[in-house]
Design a protein around this motif. Sequence first.
Motif, mmCIF file in Angstrom:
data_model
loop_
_atom_site.group_PDB
_atom_site.id
_atom_site.type_symbol
_atom_site.label_atom_id
_atom_site.label_comp_id
_atom_site.label_asym_id
_atom_site.label_seq_id
_atom_site.Cartn_x
_atom_site.Cartn_y
_atom_site.Cartn_z
ATOM 1 N N ARG A 11 45.012 17.144 -22.630
ATOM 2 C CA ARG A 11 44.255 18.365 -22.857
ATOM 3 C C ARG A 11 44.707 19.060 -24.136
ATOM 4 O O ARG A 11 43.913 19.542 -24.915
ATOM 5 C CB ARG A 11 44.411 19.297 -21.659
ATOM 6 C CG ARG A 11 43.393 20.417 -21.633
ATOM 7 C CD ARG A 11 43.631 21.292 -20.429
ATOM 8 N NE ARG A 11 43.573 20.562 -19.186
ATOM 9 C CZ ARG A 11 42.530 20.601 -18.344
ATOM 10 N NH1 ARG A 11 41.489 21.325 -18.633
ATOM 11 N NH2 ARG A 11 42.546 19.921 -17.227
ATOM 12 N N LEU A 13 45.859 17.677 -26.759
ATOM 13 C CA LEU A 13 45.305 16.929 -27.882
ATOM 14 C C LEU A 13 43.855 17.328 -28.099
ATOM 15 O O LEU A 13 43.429 17.603 -29.222
ATOM 16 C CB LEU A 13 45.420 15.435 -27.592
ATOM 17 C CG LEU A 13 45.021 14.501 -28.722
ATOM 18 C CD1 LEU A 13 45.927 14.725 -29.925
ATOM 19 C CD2 LEU A 13 45.113 13.060 -28.263
ATOM 20 N N VAL A 14 43.118 17.396 -27.001
ATOM 21 C CA VAL A 14 41.700 17.692 -27.122
ATOM 22 C C VAL A 14 41.483 19.112 -27.638
ATOM 23 O O VAL A 14 40.642 19.346 -28.501
ATOM 24 C CB VAL A 14 40.999 17.499 -25.767
ATOM 25 C CG1 VAL A 14 39.584 18.040 -25.827
ATOM 26 C CG2 VAL A 14 40.988 16.030 -25.402
ATOM 27 N N ALA A 16 43.418 20.687 -29.564
ATOM 28 C CA ALA A 16 43.720 20.633 -30.999
ATOM 29 C C ALA A 16 42.531 20.096 -31.772
ATOM 30 O O ALA A 16 42.159 20.617 -32.819
ATOM 31 C CB ALA A 16 44.944 19.761 -31.232
ATOM 32 N N ILE A 17 41.918 19.056 -31.230
ATOM 33 C CA ILE A 17 40.803 18.446 -31.941
ATOM 34 C C ILE A 17 39.600 19.372 -31.962
ATOM 35 O O ILE A 17 38.978 19.570 -33.000
ATOM 36 C CB ILE A 17 40.412 17.122 -31.276
ATOM 37 C CG1 ILE A 17 41.546 16.120 -31.442
ATOM 38 C CG2 ILE A 17 39.137 16.571 -31.903
ATOM 39 C CD1 ILE A 17 41.426 14.967 -30.512
ATOM 40 N N LEU A 18 39.317 19.959 -30.821
ATOM 41 C CA LEU A 18 38.176 20.866 -30.773
ATOM 42 C C LEU A 18 38.368 21.988 -31.775
ATOM 43 O O LEU A 18 37.460 22.386 -32.484
ATOM 44 C CB LEU A 18 38.004 21.441 -29.362
ATOM 45 C CG LEU A 18 37.443 20.454 -28.353
ATOM 46 C CD1 LEU A 18 37.406 21.082 -26.975
ATOM 47 C CD2 LEU A 18 36.048 20.015 -28.770
ATOM 48 N N ALA A 20 40.167 21.821 -34.480
ATOM 49 C CA ALA A 20 40.017 21.280 -35.830
ATOM 50 C C ALA A 20 38.558 20.974 -36.129
ATOM 51 O O ALA A 20 38.069 21.193 -37.229
ATOM 52 C CB ALA A 20 40.869 20.031 -35.987
ATOM 53 N N ALA A 21 37.872 20.468 -35.123
ATOM 54 C CA ALA A 21 36.490 20.073 -35.356
ATOM 55 C C ALA A 21 35.602 21.297 -35.571
ATOM 56 O O ALA A 21 34.581 21.221 -36.225
ATOM 57 C CB ALA A 21 35.973 19.261 -34.174
#
Lengths: 286, 239, 233
Positions: A11, A13-14, A16-18, A20-21
């Motif tokens: 979670r 990681l996700v 972080a990605i969300l 960043a995205a």
Amino acid sequence: MTTPLFQRLARWLVVAILFAAGSAGADNNPNKTIRLATTTSTDNAGLLAELLPPFTASTGYPVHVIAVGTGKALRMGRDGDVDLVLVHARAAEDKFVAQGYGEKRYGVMYNDFVLVGPESDPAAIAAAKDATTALKKLADHQAIFVSRGDDSGTHKKELSLWKRAAIEPNGDGYREAGQGMGKVLQIASELDAYTLTDRGTWLAYQGKSPLKIAFQGDPLLFNPYGIIAVNPKRYPDINHRGADALIKWMISPDGQQRIGDFRIGDNQLFTPAADAGEFAAFSHGQ
Amino acid sequence: MSDPVILALSALNKRFGKREVLRDIAFELRPGECTLLSGGNGAGKTTLLRILSGLERPDRGRIDTGKGPLSWRRSKAALQKRVLYLHQQPYMFDGSVRYNLGYALPGGVPKPLRNALIDTAIDWAELGPLDETPAKSLSGGERQRVSLARARLRNPQILLLDEPTANLDQAARRRTLDLLKCFKQEGVSLLLASHDPMHFSSLIDRHLHLYDGRLAALEDQKLMQIPPLHTLASLRSTA
Amino acid sequence: METLTLTTLAALNLLFSGNAELWEIIAISFRVSGVAILVATPPALLAAFFLTYQRFPGRRLLISINSTFLSVPAVVVGLTFFILLSRQGPLGEWKLLFTQTAMVLGQIALAFPILVAMGHSALQAADRRAWETARTLGANPLRALFTIMREARFGLMAALLAAFGRIIAEVGASMMLGGNILHYTRNIPTAIALESSKGEFAQGIALGLVLLTLAFTLNALLQHIQGKGQPVT
């Protein structure tokens, strides 16, 4: 099946990605978006590109189309990865509903399959009186036949035809491609081979192929499309409202009209075939 | 001596695999004092310096920095505060001489003060014209001066030098010695490792000799002139 | 031969006439792969640092495992994440399958081992004295870390470019995890796969040209960087 620790780590990681995205998720409201798994035949022919924008405009639901083979599309529905499916493999569709994965199957339209092959028609199937005879001729001549081999609706149809003709399709000329319809038509063109294709893909493709229609018209080759919402009892958080809205729109007089009006060149590809009674019941039920 | 001890070692041991590099090392360092650490190649000089600078961990032993016994983690931190280690061949960061000098200053120093400090260090080590030169393109002598100027900006209590004059010509060696004298006069404790102690006779106060992992104090200045060092080293390798 | 020339001309026409759909696909590609690199780089470089500067049991094993992941095909990575992210999978409730986030995840998994392996060799090639000098001059571990990264920046940049080149061109994971959804998860490689299966070669070639140009630019950049990275003396 769930592993809390692993989930917690992932979670992070996700998130972080969300983060960043940023905008990646923003323009696609997950509550509204409908996910439709369908076959390459409807998508490649351009039908959905024609149908979906007016639907989105009138209802506000954006539709994400995932075009795969019928087998994979039903599998995605079974796993709850999509909200509804639009496919053409009657037996598998009925099973999908009977097993409780799908809610109810609605007929939408049909097109038909044609056998295409080299212009010279070495197996002389043009003269065959029906589809099974045509297949027998192909087998007798050991003509090269390219099969989809990908568990798609077209592949299932092809296998049922061989079965009906009482032929085991494993002769020298039989080639399993394991690819989508467009790819298979390319392969057949290169090999100067016969293949079974839906008319829509064929019309979209015929300008680029030296092949010709070798056999058509047998009622056995009719290809009905059904649309099925994934059962919300199984997956309560899927976009069931959206799926219902799309089904209702597809079988409505307006949607049916648009399906019938869809042309490639001068050719009508799909014949609308929704049941008016089903539409009435659907509207009533809402 | 009345000077306070700033670093005391006792019972220090280090082995690499089966080889005992250092055995029961004990000595003390005082401010403004220059200690020569001699010994043949592979006698353990570099290992000892690296332990004192916190880069290498000893197997056993006490390192007292005036705070009583500490865990290795904490004595490492204490050492890194006080001790500065200069490699035999100084490493230059990829950047100008000025960048390299600035690296030794803490981040919080305001820019005008920072520049002034760097300018002082440049003058001190006579690096004036090399100010903006890429440090990686400098000669050995120039690098040595940059590394000493960098050390001066860092302002350590103890300076560990590993063969500071190896590979330097006569003139460069003289300049290095002059700079080291400055450190000494300012009260920095110097520990010089060299297998060739002759060069530093004007600088050193006492002489420790490493042989076979053990430390011997050679108090008598005369002993320094006896040249048994490489002889000892060769004896050891045949033993 | 003539058809190839003609399709290439049609492709160039598509590119330079500002075909919106085409450029949207290109933008999605760059956004997804760019985010993947941004997210993957910090942990990967940290891992590379630990592999280079820390001695711990299992270090060699980790390096071998990482090298093994280098050669895992993109489709296998795609399948693995597909199973994880599917509603039936352990992470199904996040509903990430067929989103750009899923593509980013897959591409991170592809980029990570490249970044670690190339970062590791870049840091290994850098002088150990850089770390020691930084520490002895009073840098805390974090500042010393940034210093050695700066010293090894050419090698690390090469790692970044190589990883970016791989993930922006891979089709397997993007196809499985993104689903090739128009305007959303259709990127350059999946669009090429689709267009060529439809026989629309012009668009396929146009996108291929973009990838080719990108590959050329990345390689030229790499050459340039490696030229700079040569020691001065």
